[in-house]
Design an enzyme around this catalytic site. Structure first.
Site, PDB file in Angstrom:
ATOM      1  N   ASP A 201       0.785  -1.225   0.039  1.00 50.91           N
ATOM      2  CA  ASP A 201      -0.051   0.105  -0.061  1.00 50.91           C
ATOM      3  C   ASP A 201       0.925   1.074   0.082  1.00 50.91           C
ATOM      4  O   ASP A 201       0.506   2.260   0.675  1.00 50.91           O
ATOM      5  CB  ASP A 201      -0.915  -0.068   1.177  1.00 50.91           C
ATOM      6  CG  ASP A 201      -2.174   0.825   1.089  1.00 50.91           C
ATOM      7  OD1 ASP A 201      -2.144   1.475  -0.300  1.00 50.91           O
ATOM      8  OD2 ASP A 201      -2.827   1.181   1.959  1.00 50.91           O
ATOM      9  N   MET A 202       1.894   1.311  -0.849  1.00 53.08           N
ATOM     10  CA  MET A 202       2.726   2.317  -0.863  1.00 53.08           C
ATOM     11  C   MET A 202       2.314   3.401  -2.245  1.00 53.08           C
ATOM     12  O   MET A 202       3.013   3.877  -2.954  1.00 53.08           O
ATOM     13  CB  MET A 202       4.066   1.967  -1.115  1.00 53.08           C
ATOM     14  CG  MET A 202       4.692   1.335   0.112  1.00 53.08           C
ATOM     15  SD  MET A 202       5.001   2.458   1.507  1.00 53.08           S
ATOM     16  CE  MET A 202       5.251   1.285   2.732  1.00 53.08           C
TER      17      MET A 202
END
Length: 801
Positions: free
Chosen positions: A468-469
């Site tokens: 979830d970058m």
């Protein structure tokens, strides 16, 4: 006369025995998982001290003195003279050592007074060891934290964006370039300490039942994250329930307010970061010549007359357009907009928030452009067809489950380009079933032609992102001196803490960027990237990799628990892929830098970024047991999603469910050492950190989630951005201590601070009215961060003479 006798030190003996027992048991556990033997050895020593106390033996003093002295030596060996790292190792043991020196404790060890000479020497043992510990602690806290330096670059004339009047703030970042730099200089480092409240206004929109801290009640999270815009003599702001209000810029008096009565019941995140402004050009007939365009949390967008607050009847359906059109089936709460649309060159451009980690094939993340007068769609850019521009008709359904761009967009009006910060194809933590175009565009900055939607270039900041970058905010634009000329550049901040510097015309890196190998061994079915990009030509705010002997805690016991958890989890440094067991992810999805991004002083070529440091724990589990137990019922994507216990990411359509939470020990204390929040200045010309300091303290973040604590200068978690002024100041709320600060841009020193009535978890802005400069912040709190809730808009200014 008979000698006075003291009672047996029952209380002290029992406390020492119990503390030692806990340390010894935990120490055995830690050794069993491959950790340090210190806690076992020290625990046995402390427990034995307790037993000797109960037996009234002066050997207890000798023994504890030896344990404490050994602890001092061990602590220095592990962390050197680092004050905050020494604190959990030495403070509590030193307090116990000093306790043994109290007369009613030590004299209870000898039944007769005066004591035998041997007792006097015994007394010296814990005293000398405690003195050594105090000296080491003092030396540790005297060590400088961060980077101390001074900005020497002079302001370069003509570098500030003049497309917006100096006293106004037309976009989220003041101008479409997203630098959040105000050219106003009435407030300076020399007079900022005189700042006072000029006016306070309450919006009236407050947290409702079920929107409490962290969304623990009904799964909601209510936040006031708005940065108002200022046009002429009026401020415009939106609230967590999608209200829009207009205020007199000089007095804060509300001119009008509009409540669209949004249905926020299905939404897990309630926020509005800002609104857009559009003025119809001369000759274009419009019901509302000047309009405010604002997102509504039930997947609508509305256009309001900037002067009256009434819906513009010529926009969509009586002032509203429905954003679920062309998206196919949209389950309740699976699509809405929290960021302001980019309104520029007769286009209103937006994407939307997609419900993370729920399912494959969620609604499309396509970017859409609308006519800001009629509300009709003009073009769509669909990652499923990345080289095309889609012109939707009634039968169009945009590609489902594609990467979306939910943060604030930025733009270069002269190049006619909008810059999009893309996220991931859903879900976030398993990517084994992603399509080629998903992998090509996830976590990328993308440049599109504003007028036509034609893609120009894209650049990926994380390959095959399963952490979830996603990019949470568009890049800030700045012209940089390179090779003897000013080059049009952009700086893309990331959750990773890296800064990618690109040519904003071509998308090519302007600093050295290399691919480095990263950990592999994902879960069965995963296809990880063997490398990740690192802009090594820029300073990094990425935290160093965690190691056991650098872990933290408020006391030796909870620090020991962090060590045990660390040894039990999977962790190979940054980019450790999620496993079928607890996996430490650091940095994690809350970022080093989240949706607030970084600010840029275009005249001094200086970037200012506030950063967060908190690890998370991720674990993937096979789906079938959770289906059989009913914890995650089957769902085919039709209708609304079944209700699921908070903390579970169902990831429908994949073989796994996920569980994600911050890595905190049983006391609610982070397991990584301070600082937990920093403010950093980076010279974009020399590409070096000029200064870096912890930002915020612990006054409102006590143990077990309490809001009362000593103001320890650890640096603290922060949500919300900073803003720079030509007066040489950086203004920032954001921190979990509910403080608003003015920082010297040259040195990073805090020059002024004030307690806010609620969390200032928004990005401040500055404007002028009637010749007076104001600094304004929304103070309404952030339920995810746990700051105080409210509905305040507070403007500060210098006293009028």
């Amino acid at each position: 006369m008979p000698a006075f006798t003291y009672g047996r030190p029952w209380f002290t003996g029992i406390i020492f025995f119990l503390v030692g027992l806990v340390l010894a048991i935990g120490g055995i556990w830690l050794v069993a998982v491959g950790g340090s033997p210190y806690y076992l050895i020290a625990g046995l020593g402390v427990a034995a001290t307790g037993i000797l106390m109960l037996l009234r033996r002066t050997a207890a003093l000798w023994l504890y003195g030896l344990v404490l002295l050994g602890t001092v030596i061990w602590a220095i060996g592990e962390v050197g003279l680092n004050g905050w790292s020494l604190e959990p190792r030495l403070v509590a043991p030193t307090v116990l050592g000093l306790w043994l020196l109290l007369p009613w404790v030590r004299r209870g060890l000898a039944p007769v007074v005066p004591e035998a000479p041997i007792n006097r020497y015994a007394i010296a043992a814990p005293g000398v060891a405690a003195l050594a510990a105090i000296v080491v602690l003092v030396l540790g806290f005297l060590q400088p934290v961060g980077v101390t330096g001074t900005v020497t670059a002079a302001a370069i004339p003509g570098q500030a964006d003049t497309s917006v009047p100096d006293g106004d703030w037309h976009f989220y970042g003041r101008t479409p370039r997203g630098d959040r730099f105000s050219p106003l200089a009435q407030i300076t480092s020399a007079n900022v300490e005189k700042l006072k409240v000029a006016w306070t206004t309450r919006t009236g929109d407050l947290m409702r039942p079920g929107e409490d801290v962290g969304g623990t009640d009904a799964g909601h999270e209510f936040n006031f994250e708005a940065t108002p815009i200022k046009v002429g003599d009026t401020l415009y702001v939106c609230t967590g329930h999608s209200w829009v209000e207009a205020l007199d810029a000089a007095t804060g008096k509300i001119k009008w307010k509009f409540d669209p009565h949004a249905n926020t019941d299905p939404d897990v995140y309630l926020a509005c970061r800002g609104v857009g402004y559009y003025a119809a050009p001369p000759g274009k007939t419009s019901v509302c010549q000047r309009r405010i365009i604002a997102p509504v949390l039930d997947a609508r967008v509305m256009a309001l007359d900037a002067d009256t607050g009434k819906p513009c009847e010529d926009f969509g359906d009586h002032g509203f357009i429905n954003l679920t059109q062309y998206l196919g089936h949209v389950p309740a709460g699976f699509h809405f907009v929290t960021s302001p649309p980019l309104v520029l060159h007769d286009r209103m451009i937006l994407g939307g928030w997609i419900y993370d980690n729920q399912a494959r094939g969620e609604p499309s993340g396509a970017i859409r452009a609308f006519d800001p007068i009629s509300g009709k769609i003009i073009w769509a850019w669909d990652v499923g067809h990345p080289d095309q521009v889609v012109h939707p008709n009634d039968g169009t359904e945009l590609t489902r489950g594609t990467p979306n761009a939910w943060g604030v967009y930025t733009a270069d009006p002269d190049l006619n380009l909008v810059y999009l910060p893309l996220g991931n194809a859903t879900p976030d933590y398993f990517g084994g079933q992603r399509r080629p175009f998903d992998n090509a565009y996830n976590s990328s900055v993308v440049a599109l032609d504003i007028t036509t939607g034609q893609p120009r270039w894209h650049y990926q900041t994380t390959h095959h992102d399963v952490w979830d970058m996603d990019l949470p905010v568009g890049p800030s634009l700045v012209d940089l001196p390179i090779g003897g000329q000013m080059v049009p550049a952009l700086v893309q901040s990331t959750k990773r803490g890296e800064f990618f510097v690109l040519n904003r015309v071509t998308g090519q890196p302007l600093v050295q960027t290399v691919e480095k190998p990263v950990p592999q061994n994902g879960v069965p079915g995963e296809t990880l990237s063997p490398t990740q990009p690192y802009p090594v030509g820029m300073p990094s705010l990425t935290p160093t990799a965690l190691v056991e002997h650098h872990l933290w805690g408020a006391t030796p016991i909870d620090q020991m628990m962090c060590r045990i958890q660390f040894r039990q989890a999977t962790y190979e440094g940054q980019f450790t892929p999620p496993q079928l067991k607890k996996t430490i992810v650091f940095p994690a999805f809350d970022g080093v830098i989240d949706w607030h991004g970084a600010s840029i002083d275009p005249t001094r070529k200086l970037l200012i970024a506030n950063s967060n440091y908190i690890p998370f724990i991720i674990a993937l589990h096979p789906r079938e047991p959770y289906v059989k137990s009913g914890a995650v019922p089957n769902w085919n994507g039709q209708g609304d999603e079944p209700k699921i216990k908070p903390g579970i990411a169902p990831q429908y359509g994949t073989p796994y469910i996920g569980m994600v939470h911050p890595w905190l020990n049983p006391l609610g204390v982070p397991c990584n050492p301070p600082p937990w929040g920093t403010l950093t200045a980076i010279d974009l010309t020399t590409r070096k950190i000029v200064w870096q300091h912890p930002i915020g303290d612990t006054r409102a973040t006590g143990l077990f989630g309490g809001r009362t604590n000593l103001p320890l200068k650890t640096g603290i978690f922060n949500i919300g951005g900073n803003m720079i002024t030509a007066g040489g100041l950086v203004f920032i709320g954001a921190t979990a201590d509910d403080m608003f600060r003015a920082v010297d841009e040259r040195t990073g020193k805090t020059l002024w601070s004030v307690q806010l009535p609620a969390g200032g978890n928004a990005t401040p802005m500055s404007y002028s009215a009637n010749g007076r400069q104001y600094v304004l912040i929304a103070a309404g709190g952030h339920s995810g961060l746990g700051t105080r809730t409210g509905d305040y808009l507070i403007a500060y200014a210098l006293p009028q003479s």
